[in-house]
Design an enzyme around this catalytic site. Sequence first.
Site, PDB file in Angstrom:
ATOM      1  N   SER A   1       0.928  -1.215   0.108  1.00  0.00           N
ATOM      2  CA  SER A   1       0.051   0.061   0.115  1.00  0.00           C
ATOM      3  C   SER A   1       0.876   1.260   0.052  1.00  0.00           C
ATOM      4  O   SER A   1       1.891   1.196   0.596  1.00  0.00           O
ATOM      5  CB  SER A   1      -0.885  -0.081   1.399  1.00  0.00           C
TER       6      SER A   1
ATOM      7  N   CYS B   1       0.550   3.353   1.899  1.00  0.00           N
ATOM      8  CA  CYS B   1       0.611   3.881   3.240  1.00  0.00           C
ATOM      9  C   CYS B   1       1.901   3.389   3.862  1.00  0.00           C
ATOM     10  O   CYS B   1       2.320   3.982   5.205  1.00  0.00           O
ATOM     11  CB  CYS B   1      -0.468   2.975   4.268  1.00  0.00           C
TER      12      CYS B   1
ATOM     13  N   TYR C   1      -1.121   0.009  10.468  1.00  0.00           N
ATOM     14  CA  TYR C   1      -1.298  -0.704   8.761  1.00  0.00           C
ATOM     15  C   TYR C   1      -0.198  -0.325   8.037  1.00  0.00           C
ATOM     16  O   TYR C   1       0.390  -1.534   7.506  1.00  0.00           O
ATOM     17  CB  TYR C   1      -2.527   0.099   8.240  1.00  0.00           C
TER      18      TYR C   1
ATOM     19  N   ALA D   1     -12.847   7.126   0.653  1.00  0.00           N
ATOM     20  CA  ALA D   1     -13.342   8.368   0.257  1.00  0.00           C
ATOM     21  C   ALA D   1     -14.447   8.257  -1.115  1.00  0.00           C
ATOM     22  O   ALA D   1     -15.363   8.722  -1.003  1.00  0.00           O
ATOM     23  CB  ALA D   1     -12.365   9.308   0.178  1.00  0.00           C
TER      24      ALA D   1
ATOM     25  N   ARG E   1      -5.391  13.583  -3.258  1.00  0.00           N
ATOM     26  CA  ARG E   1      -5.258  11.976  -3.188  1.00  0.00           C
ATOM     27  C   ARG E   1      -5.155  11.825  -4.998  1.00  0.00           C
ATOM     28  O   ARG E   1      -5.651  12.562  -5.605  1.00  0.00           O
ATOM     29  CB  ARG E   1      -6.216  11.124  -2.715  1.00  0.00           C
TER      30      ARG E   1
HETATM   31  O1  GDC Z   1     -10.286   6.695   3.730  1.00  0.00           O
HETATM   32  P1  GDC Z   1      -9.545   7.449   2.363  1.00  0.00           P
HETATM   33  O2  GDC Z   1      -9.970   7.264   1.018  1.00  0.00           O
HETATM   34  O3  GDC Z   1      -8.084   6.720   2.611  1.00  0.00           O
HETATM   35  O4  GDC Z   1      -9.558   8.917   2.763  1.00  0.00           O
HETATM   36  C1  GDC Z   1      -9.031   9.778   1.644  1.00  0.00           C
HETATM   37  C2  GDC Z   1      -9.310  11.114   2.359  1.00  0.00           C
HETATM   38  O5  GDC Z   1     -10.438  11.281   2.178  1.00  0.00           O
HETATM   39  C3  GDC Z   1      -8.871  11.497   3.634  1.00  0.00           C
HETATM   40  O6  GDC Z   1      -8.438  12.758   3.976  1.00  0.00           O
HETATM   41  C4  GDC Z   1     -10.254  11.410   4.399  1.00  0.00           C
HETATM   42  O7  GDC Z   1     -10.334  12.188   5.441  1.00  0.00           O
HETATM   43  C5  GDC Z   1     -11.116  11.951   3.389  1.00  0.00           C
HETATM   44  N1  GDC Z   1     -12.686  12.023   3.427  1.00  0.00           N
HETATM   45  C6  GDC Z   1     -13.616  13.019   3.628  1.00  0.00           C
HETATM   46  N2  GDC Z   1     -14.680  12.411   3.743  1.00  0.00           N
HETATM   47  C7  GDC Z   1     -15.296  10.176   4.144  1.00  0.00           C
HETATM   48  O8  GDC Z   1     -16.752  10.113   4.363  1.00  0.00           O
HETATM   49  C8  GDC Z   1     -14.517  10.968   3.834  1.00  0.00           C
HETATM   50  N3  GDC Z   1     -15.030   8.629   4.229  1.00  0.00           N
HETATM   51  C9  GDC Z   1     -13.475   8.432   4.126  1.00  0.00           C
HETATM   52  N4  GDC Z   1     -13.240   7.503   3.972  1.00  0.00           N
HETATM   53  N5  GDC Z   1     -12.871   9.472   3.880  1.00  0.00           N
HETATM   54  C10 GDC Z   1     -13.147  10.857   3.790  1.00  0.00           C
HETATM   55  C11 GDC Z   1      -5.885   5.021   2.115  1.00  0.00           C
HETATM   56  C12 GDC Z   1      -6.135   3.640   3.307  1.00  0.00           C
HETATM   57  C13 GDC Z   1      -6.177   2.693   2.609  1.00  0.00           C
HETATM   58  C14 GDC Z   1      -5.170   2.525   1.566  1.00  0.00           C
HETATM   59  C15 GDC Z   1      -4.660   3.694   0.695  1.00  0.00           C
HETATM   60  C16 GDC Z   1      -3.599   3.801  -0.127  1.00  0.00           C
HETATM   61  O9  GDC Z   1      -5.594   6.127   2.872  1.00  0.00           O
HETATM   62  O10 GDC Z   1      -7.111   3.901   3.972  1.00  0.00           O
HETATM   63  O11 GDC Z   1      -6.113   1.455   3.336  1.00  0.00           O
HETATM   64  O12 GDC Z   1      -4.004   1.967   1.967  1.00  0.00           O
HETATM   65  O13 GDC Z   1      -4.672   4.563   1.565  1.00  0.00           O
HETATM   66  O14 GDC Z   1      -3.309   4.650  -0.932  1.00  0.00           O
HETATM   67  P2  GDC Z   1      -6.494   7.317   2.583  1.00  0.00           P
HETATM   68  O15 GDC Z   1      -6.330   7.654   0.994  1.00  0.00           O
HETATM   69  O16 GDC Z   1      -6.326   8.441   3.247  1.00  0.00           O
END
Ligand code: GDC
Length: 337
Positions: A114, A116, A145, A189, A218
Amino acid sequence: MIVVCGAGGFIGGHLVRQLRLSGKLVRAIDVKPFDEWFQQDPQAENLQLNLSEKESCERALKGADEVYNLAADMGGIGFIENNRALCMLSVLINTHLLLAAHKYGVQRYFYASSACVYAADKQQSTNVIPLKESDAYPAMPEDGYGWEKLFSERMCRHFQEDFGFATRIARYHNVYGPWGTYDGGREKAPAAMCRKVIQAKLSGANRIEIWGNGNQTRSFMYIDDCIAGTLSIMASTIDKPVNLGSSELVTINQLVDIVEEIAQVKLQRDYNLSAPQGVNGRNSDNTLIRSYLNWEPSISLNEGMRKTYKWIYEQMTKDKFTPAPIGYVPSTSVIAK
Ligand code: GDC
Protein backbone atom coordinates in the site's frame (compact mmCIF):
# COMPACT_ATOMS: atom_id res chain seq x y z
CA MET A 1 -3.32 -23.69 -10.09
CA ILE A 2 -3.56 -20.05 -9.05
CA VAL A 3 -4.57 -19.25 -5.47
CA VAL A 4 -6.20 -15.92 -4.64
CA CYS A 5 -6.18 -15.10 -0.92
CA GLY A 6 -8.74 -12.51 0.10
CA ALA A 7 -10.99 -13.53 -2.80
CA GLY A 8 -14.15 -12.44 -0.99
CA GLY A 9 -12.93 -8.86 -0.82
CA PHE A 10 -13.14 -6.04 -3.33
CA ILE A 11 -9.89 -6.45 -5.29
CA GLY A 12 -9.71 -10.22 -4.78
CA GLY A 13 -13.19 -10.70 -6.22
CA HIS A 14 -12.33 -8.79 -9.38
CA LEU A 15 -9.02 -10.65 -9.71
CA VAL A 16 -10.68 -14.08 -9.54
CA ARG A 17 -13.20 -12.95 -12.14
CA GLN A 18 -10.46 -11.82 -14.54
CA LEU A 19 -8.37 -14.97 -14.04
CA ARG A 20 -11.44 -17.14 -14.67
CA LEU A 21 -12.33 -15.14 -17.79
CA SER A 22 -8.90 -15.99 -19.17
CA GLY A 23 -9.55 -19.67 -18.45
CA LYS A 24 -7.29 -20.12 -15.42
CA LEU A 25 -7.78 -22.77 -12.74
CA VAL A 26 -8.41 -20.79 -9.57
CA ARG A 27 -8.70 -21.55 -5.87
CA ALA A 28 -10.41 -18.64 -4.13
CA ILE A 29 -10.07 -18.19 -0.38
CA ASP A 30 -11.48 -15.83 2.23
CA VAL A 31 -12.19 -15.85 5.94
CA LYS A 32 -15.69 -14.44 5.39
CA PRO A 33 -18.74 -16.70 5.05
CA PHE A 34 -19.62 -17.19 1.37
CA ASP A 35 -22.74 -15.01 1.53
CA GLU A 36 -20.53 -12.03 2.47
CA TRP A 37 -18.17 -12.30 -0.51
CA PHE A 38 -18.55 -9.39 -2.92
CA GLN A 39 -18.23 -11.76 -5.89
CA GLN A 40 -17.97 -15.53 -6.18
CA ASP A 41 -17.26 -17.59 -9.28
CA PRO A 42 -18.94 -21.01 -9.08
CA GLN A 43 -16.24 -22.45 -11.38
CA ALA A 44 -13.47 -21.56 -8.92
CA GLU A 45 -12.63 -23.79 -5.95
CA ASN A 46 -14.06 -21.57 -3.22
CA LEU A 47 -12.87 -22.12 0.35
CA GLN A 48 -13.60 -20.37 3.63
CA LEU A 49 -10.36 -20.45 5.62
CA ASN A 50 -8.78 -18.30 8.32
CA LEU A 51 -5.41 -17.55 6.74
CA SER A 52 -3.90 -16.17 9.92
CA GLU A 53 -3.54 -19.87 10.93
CA LYS A 54 -0.59 -21.92 9.69
CA GLU A 55 -2.66 -25.08 8.94
CA SER A 56 -5.16 -23.08 6.86
CA CYS A 57 -2.33 -21.57 4.81
CA GLU A 58 -0.93 -25.03 4.13
CA ARG A 59 -4.37 -26.28 3.08
CA ALA A 60 -4.71 -23.19 0.88
CA LEU A 61 -1.40 -23.44 -0.96
CA LYS A 62 -0.97 -27.19 -1.44
CA GLY A 63 -0.68 -27.73 -5.20
CA ALA A 64 -0.41 -24.02 -5.99
CA ASP A 65 1.86 -22.66 -8.74
CA GLU A 66 1.10 -18.98 -8.15
CA VAL A 67 -0.30 -17.12 -5.15
CA TYR A 68 -1.87 -13.68 -4.87
CA ASN A 69 -2.00 -12.45 -1.28
CA LEU A 70 -4.68 -9.78 -1.02
CA ALA A 71 -5.93 -10.98 2.37
CA ALA A 72 -5.77 -8.32 5.09
CA ASP A 73 -7.86 -6.68 7.77
CA MET A 74 -8.15 -3.22 6.29
CA GLY A 75 -10.27 -0.30 5.21
CA GLY A 76 -10.29 3.42 4.57
CA ILE A 77 -8.63 5.95 6.84
CA GLY A 78 -11.56 5.83 9.31
CA PHE A 79 -10.89 2.13 9.88
CA ILE A 80 -7.10 2.00 9.88
CA GLU A 81 -6.67 4.97 12.25
CA ASN A 82 -8.93 3.30 14.81
CA ASN A 83 -7.84 -0.35 14.43
CA ARG A 84 -4.05 -0.32 14.43
CA ALA A 85 -3.59 -3.62 16.29
CA LEU A 86 -6.06 -5.45 14.03
CA CYS A 87 -4.29 -4.10 10.95
CA MET A 88 -0.93 -5.28 12.28
CA LEU A 89 -2.31 -8.79 12.85
CA SER A 90 -2.42 -9.26 9.07
CA VAL A 91 1.29 -10.00 9.48
CA LEU A 92 0.20 -13.51 10.53
CA ILE A 93 -1.45 -14.04 7.14
CA ASN A 94 1.57 -13.07 5.06
CA THR A 95 3.99 -14.92 7.34
CA HIS A 96 2.10 -18.22 7.23
CA LEU A 97 1.41 -17.87 3.50
CA LEU A 98 5.11 -17.29 2.74
CA LEU A 99 6.09 -20.32 4.84
CA ALA A 100 3.48 -22.48 3.08
CA ALA A 101 4.58 -21.14 -0.32
CA HIS A 102 8.16 -22.16 0.48
CA LYS A 103 7.07 -25.58 1.76
CA TYR A 104 5.01 -26.40 -1.35
CA GLY A 105 7.39 -24.97 -3.94
CA VAL A 106 5.18 -22.11 -5.15
CA GLN A 107 6.85 -20.37 -8.12
CA ARG A 108 5.42 -16.86 -7.87
CA TYR A 109 4.00 -14.96 -4.95
CA PHE A 110 2.25 -11.57 -5.18
CA TYR A 111 1.89 -9.33 -2.16
CA ALA A 112 -0.58 -6.43 -2.13
CA SER A 113 1.18 -3.58 -0.35
CA SER A 114 0.00 0.00 0.00
CA ALA A 115 0.92 3.64 -0.43
CA CYS A 116 0.55 3.73 3.37
CA VAL A 117 4.19 2.50 3.55
CA TYR A 118 5.46 5.94 2.53
CA ALA A 119 7.19 8.16 5.06
CA ALA A 120 4.91 10.70 6.76
CA ASP A 121 7.28 13.67 6.28
CA LYS A 122 6.95 13.33 2.47
CA GLN A 123 3.16 13.70 2.60
CA GLN A 124 2.71 16.82 4.73
CA SER A 125 1.74 19.22 1.97
CA THR A 126 -1.41 19.13 -0.17
CA ASN A 127 0.77 20.39 -2.99
CA VAL A 128 2.47 17.04 -3.41
CA ILE A 129 5.58 15.76 -5.06
CA PRO A 130 4.49 12.31 -6.33
CA LEU A 131 5.92 9.50 -4.21
CA LYS A 132 8.63 7.40 -5.77
CA GLU A 133 9.46 3.95 -4.45
CA SER A 134 12.59 5.08 -2.56
CA ASP A 135 10.44 7.51 -0.49
CA ALA A 136 9.45 4.62 1.81
CA TYR A 137 12.83 5.01 3.55
CA PRO A 138 13.93 6.26 6.05
CA ALA A 139 10.83 4.53 7.39
CA MET A 140 7.99 6.37 9.11
CA PRO A 141 4.89 4.81 7.53
CA GLU A 142 1.22 5.06 8.54
CA ASP A 143 0.98 3.85 12.13
CA GLY A 144 -0.22 0.24 12.44
CA TYR A 145 -1.40 -0.61 8.92
CA GLY A 146 1.58 0.97 7.13
CA TRP A 147 4.18 -0.60 9.41
CA GLU A 148 2.68 -4.04 8.80
CA LYS A 149 2.77 -3.49 5.04
CA LEU A 150 6.38 -2.29 5.09
CA PHE A 151 7.48 -5.23 7.27
CA SER A 152 5.66 -7.75 5.07
CA GLU A 153 7.18 -6.23 1.92
CA ARG A 154 10.58 -6.77 3.50
CA MET A 155 9.74 -10.34 4.41
CA CYS A 156 8.77 -11.07 0.80
CA ARG A 157 12.09 -9.63 -0.32
CA HIS A 158 14.09 -11.88 1.98
CA PHE A 159 12.09 -15.00 1.11
CA GLN A 160 12.93 -14.24 -2.53
CA GLU A 161 16.63 -13.75 -1.75
CA ASP A 162 17.03 -16.68 0.65
CA PHE A 163 14.60 -19.29 -0.72
CA GLY A 164 14.68 -18.50 -4.42
CA PHE A 165 11.01 -18.10 -5.37
CA ALA A 166 9.81 -14.96 -7.12
CA THR A 167 7.95 -12.44 -5.00
CA ARG A 168 6.18 -9.50 -6.62
CA ILE A 169 4.98 -6.45 -4.67
CA ALA A 170 2.61 -3.68 -5.75
CA ARG A 171 2.03 -0.58 -3.63
CA TYR A 172 -1.64 0.12 -4.31
CA HIS A 173 -2.80 3.74 -4.22
CA ASN A 174 -6.44 4.11 -3.09
CA VAL A 175 -8.42 1.67 -5.28
CA TYR A 176 -12.14 2.16 -5.98
CA GLY A 177 -14.91 0.70 -8.11
CA PRO A 178 -18.05 -1.46 -8.09
CA TRP A 179 -18.35 -4.54 -5.85
CA GLY A 180 -16.53 -2.86 -2.98
CA THR A 181 -17.33 -1.53 0.49
CA TYR A 182 -19.44 1.62 0.50
CA ASP A 183 -20.76 1.64 4.08
CA GLY A 184 -20.15 0.12 7.51
CA GLY A 185 -16.96 2.05 8.40
CA ARG A 186 -14.31 0.45 6.15
CA GLU A 187 -15.19 2.42 3.01
CA LYS A 188 -12.71 4.80 1.39
CA ALA A 189 -13.44 8.30 0.19
CA PRO A 190 -14.71 7.56 -3.37
CA ALA A 191 -17.35 5.06 -2.20
CA ALA A 192 -18.16 7.13 0.90
CA MET A 193 -18.81 10.21 -1.24
CA CYS A 194 -21.10 8.28 -3.57
CA ARG A 195 -23.07 6.91 -0.61
CA LYS A 196 -23.36 10.30 1.09
CA VAL A 197 -24.44 12.11 -2.06
CA ILE A 198 -27.01 9.40 -2.86
CA GLN A 199 -28.38 9.54 0.70
CA ALA A 200 -28.61 13.34 0.55
CA LYS A 201 -30.33 13.16 -2.81
CA LEU A 202 -32.84 10.43 -1.90
CA SER A 203 -33.70 11.96 1.49
CA GLY A 204 -33.79 15.53 0.25
CA ALA A 205 -31.40 16.48 3.09
CA ASN A 206 -29.33 18.57 0.69
CA ARG A 207 -26.12 18.47 2.74
CA ILE A 208 -23.19 16.11 3.29
CA GLU A 209 -20.42 15.75 5.84
CA ILE A 210 -16.83 15.76 4.57
CA TRP A 211 -13.92 14.69 6.75
CA GLY A 212 -11.27 17.40 7.01
CA ASN A 213 -11.37 20.71 5.13
CA GLY A 214 -11.66 19.07 1.70
CA ASN A 215 -8.29 20.39 0.53
CA GLN A 216 -6.46 17.08 1.13
CA THR A 217 -5.13 15.65 -2.13
CA ARG A 218 -5.14 12.05 -3.36
CA SER A 219 -5.08 9.99 -6.52
CA PHE A 220 -7.65 7.23 -6.95
CA MET A 221 -7.18 4.14 -9.14
CA TYR A 222 -10.13 2.45 -10.85
CA ILE A 223 -10.37 -1.30 -10.23
CA ASP A 224 -9.86 -2.32 -13.89
CA ASP A 225 -6.46 -0.57 -13.92
CA CYS A 226 -5.63 -2.22 -10.59
CA ILE A 227 -6.35 -5.72 -11.95
CA ALA A 228 -4.49 -5.12 -15.22
CA GLY A 229 -1.47 -3.79 -13.31
CA THR A 230 -1.54 -6.60 -10.75
CA LEU A 231 -1.48 -9.29 -13.46
CA SER A 232 1.31 -7.52 -15.36
CA ILE A 233 3.46 -7.01 -12.26
CA MET A 234 3.02 -10.68 -11.32
CA ALA A 235 4.21 -11.77 -14.79
CA SER A 236 7.05 -9.22 -14.89
CA THR A 237 10.68 -9.16 -13.80
CA ILE A 238 10.05 -6.32 -11.28
CA ASP A 239 11.62 -7.90 -8.21
CA LYS A 240 11.16 -4.91 -5.86
CA PRO A 241 8.12 -2.96 -4.62
CA VAL A 242 6.50 -0.84 -7.33
CA ASN A 243 3.77 1.82 -7.24
CA LEU A 244 0.44 0.82 -8.74
CA GLY A 245 -1.70 3.93 -8.72
CA SER A 246 -3.23 6.69 -10.77
CA SER A 247 -1.29 9.94 -11.08
CA GLU A 248 -4.46 12.05 -11.55
CA LEU A 249 -4.31 14.23 -8.46
CA VAL A 250 -7.49 15.76 -7.01
CA THR A 251 -8.57 17.42 -3.79
CA ILE A 252 -11.35 15.74 -1.83
CA ASN A 253 -13.51 18.75 -2.75
CA GLN A 254 -12.87 18.01 -6.44
CA LEU A 255 -13.84 14.39 -5.84
CA VAL A 256 -17.14 15.62 -4.37
CA ASP A 257 -17.59 17.97 -7.38
CA ILE A 258 -17.36 14.94 -9.67
CA VAL A 259 -19.92 12.96 -7.68
CA GLU A 260 -22.31 15.94 -7.52
CA GLU A 261 -22.05 16.33 -11.27
CA ILE A 262 -22.82 12.65 -11.84
CA ALA A 263 -25.77 12.85 -9.43
CA GLN A 264 -26.90 16.19 -10.83
CA VAL A 265 -27.13 17.83 -7.40
CA LYS A 266 -25.42 20.64 -5.53
CA LEU A 267 -25.16 20.06 -1.80
CA GLN A 268 -24.11 22.06 1.22
CA ARG A 269 -20.77 20.77 2.55
CA ASP A 270 -20.26 20.38 6.30
CA TYR A 271 -16.54 19.97 7.07
CA ASN A 272 -15.74 17.80 10.07
CA LEU A 273 -12.24 18.79 11.16
CA SER A 274 -12.06 16.18 13.92
CA ALA A 275 -12.73 13.19 11.61
CA PRO A 276 -9.85 10.95 10.42
CA GLN A 277 -7.85 12.61 7.65
CA GLY A 278 -4.60 10.70 7.18
CA VAL A 279 -1.87 12.44 5.22
CA ASN A 280 -2.40 15.90 3.69
CA GLY A 281 -1.35 14.92 0.18
CA ARG A 282 -0.38 11.78 -1.75
CA ASN A 283 0.21 10.95 -5.39
CA SER A 284 1.89 8.13 -7.29
CA ASP A 285 5.15 8.59 -9.23
CA ASN A 286 4.81 6.10 -12.08
CA THR A 287 8.30 6.33 -13.55
CA LEU A 288 9.30 2.85 -12.38
CA ILE A 289 6.21 0.98 -13.58
CA ARG A 290 6.35 2.79 -16.94
CA SER A 291 9.98 1.84 -17.38
CA TYR A 292 9.23 -1.88 -16.89
CA LEU A 293 5.77 -2.26 -18.41
CA ASN A 294 5.48 0.70 -20.76
CA TRP A 295 2.08 1.12 -19.09
CA GLU A 296 0.45 2.93 -16.18
CA PRO A 297 -3.13 3.31 -14.90
CA SER A 298 -5.05 5.61 -17.24
CA ILE A 299 -8.80 5.31 -16.54
CA SER A 300 -9.99 8.80 -15.63
CA LEU A 301 -11.55 9.53 -12.26
CA ASN A 302 -14.62 10.83 -14.04
CA GLU A 303 -15.16 7.61 -15.99
CA GLY A 304 -14.43 5.33 -13.02
CA MET A 305 -16.65 7.29 -10.66
CA ARG A 306 -19.60 7.10 -13.08
CA LYS A 307 -19.44 3.30 -13.00
CA THR A 308 -18.91 3.25 -9.23
CA TYR A 309 -21.76 5.67 -8.53
CA LYS A 310 -24.14 3.66 -10.73
CA TRP A 311 -23.35 0.42 -8.89
CA ILE A 312 -23.65 1.97 -5.42
CA TYR A 313 -26.92 3.65 -6.41
CA GLU A 314 -28.30 0.27 -7.53
CA GLN A 315 -27.23 -1.36 -4.25
CA MET A 316 -28.80 1.40 -2.15
CA THR A 317 -32.10 1.41 -3.98
CA LYS A 318 -32.71 -2.18 -5.10
CA ASP A 319 -34.41 -3.43 -1.93
CA LYS A 320 -36.39 -0.29 -1.37
CA PHE A 321 -40.14 0.00 -1.81
CA THR A 322 -40.80 1.47 -5.24
CA PRO A 323 -43.56 4.07 -5.06
CA ALA A 324 -46.55 3.36 -7.29
CA PRO A 325 -46.74 5.44 -10.44
CA ILE A 326 -48.97 8.53 -10.26
CA GLY A 327 -52.54 7.69 -11.17
CA TYR A 328 -52.23 4.09 -10.03
CA VAL A 329 -55.40 2.68 -8.45
CA PRO A 330 -54.96 -0.42 -6.26
CA SER A 331 -57.27 -3.34 -7.02
CA THR A 332 -60.13 -3.92 -4.54
CA SER A 333 -58.54 -7.13 -3.30
CA VAL A 334 -55.45 -5.20 -2.25
CA ILE A 335 -57.57 -2.54 -0.49
CA ALA A 336 -59.53 -5.26 1.36
CA LYS A 337 -56.30 -6.52 2.92
O1 GDC B 1 -10.37 6.71 3.52
P1 GDC B 1 -9.55 7.33 2.45
O2 GDC B 1 -10.01 7.11 1.06
O3 GDC B 1 -8.07 6.80 2.64
O4 GDC B 1 -9.53 8.91 2.73
C1 GDC B 1 -9.01 9.82 1.80
C2 GDC B 1 -9.27 11.24 2.30
O5 GDC B 1 -10.66 11.52 2.15
C3 GDC B 1 -8.92 11.46 3.77
O6 GDC B 1 -8.23 12.67 3.95
C4 GDC B 1 -10.28 11.52 4.45
O7 GDC B 1 -10.31 12.37 5.61
C5 GDC B 1 -11.11 12.15 3.32
N1 GDC B 1 -12.56 11.95 3.50
C6 GDC B 1 -13.49 12.94 3.52
N2 GDC B 1 -14.70 12.43 3.79
C7 GDC B 1 -15.46 10.04 4.21
O8 GDC B 1 -16.66 10.22 4.38
C8 GDC B 1 -14.55 11.09 3.93
N3 GDC B 1 -14.93 8.78 4.27
C9 GDC B 1 -13.60 8.53 4.06
N4 GDC B 1 -13.16 7.25 4.11
N5 GDC B 1 -12.71 9.52 3.81
C10 GDC B 1 -13.19 10.78 3.74
C11 GDC B 1 -5.87 4.92 2.28
C12 GDC B 1 -5.97 3.80 3.30
C13 GDC B 1 -6.14 2.54 2.55
C14 GDC B 1 -5.07 2.36 1.47
C15 GDC B 1 -4.79 3.65 0.70
C16 GDC B 1 -3.55 3.62 -0.14
O9 GDC B 1 -5.74 6.15 2.94
O10 GDC B 1 -7.03 4.03 4.16
O11 GDC B 1 -6.21 1.43 3.36
O12 GDC B 1 -3.88 1.81 1.99
O13 GDC B 1 -4.72 4.75 1.52
O14 GDC B 1 -3.46 4.77 -0.90
P2 GDC B 1 -6.58 7.38 2.47
O15 GDC B 1 -6.32 7.74 1.05
O16 GDC B 1 -6.32 8.45 3.48
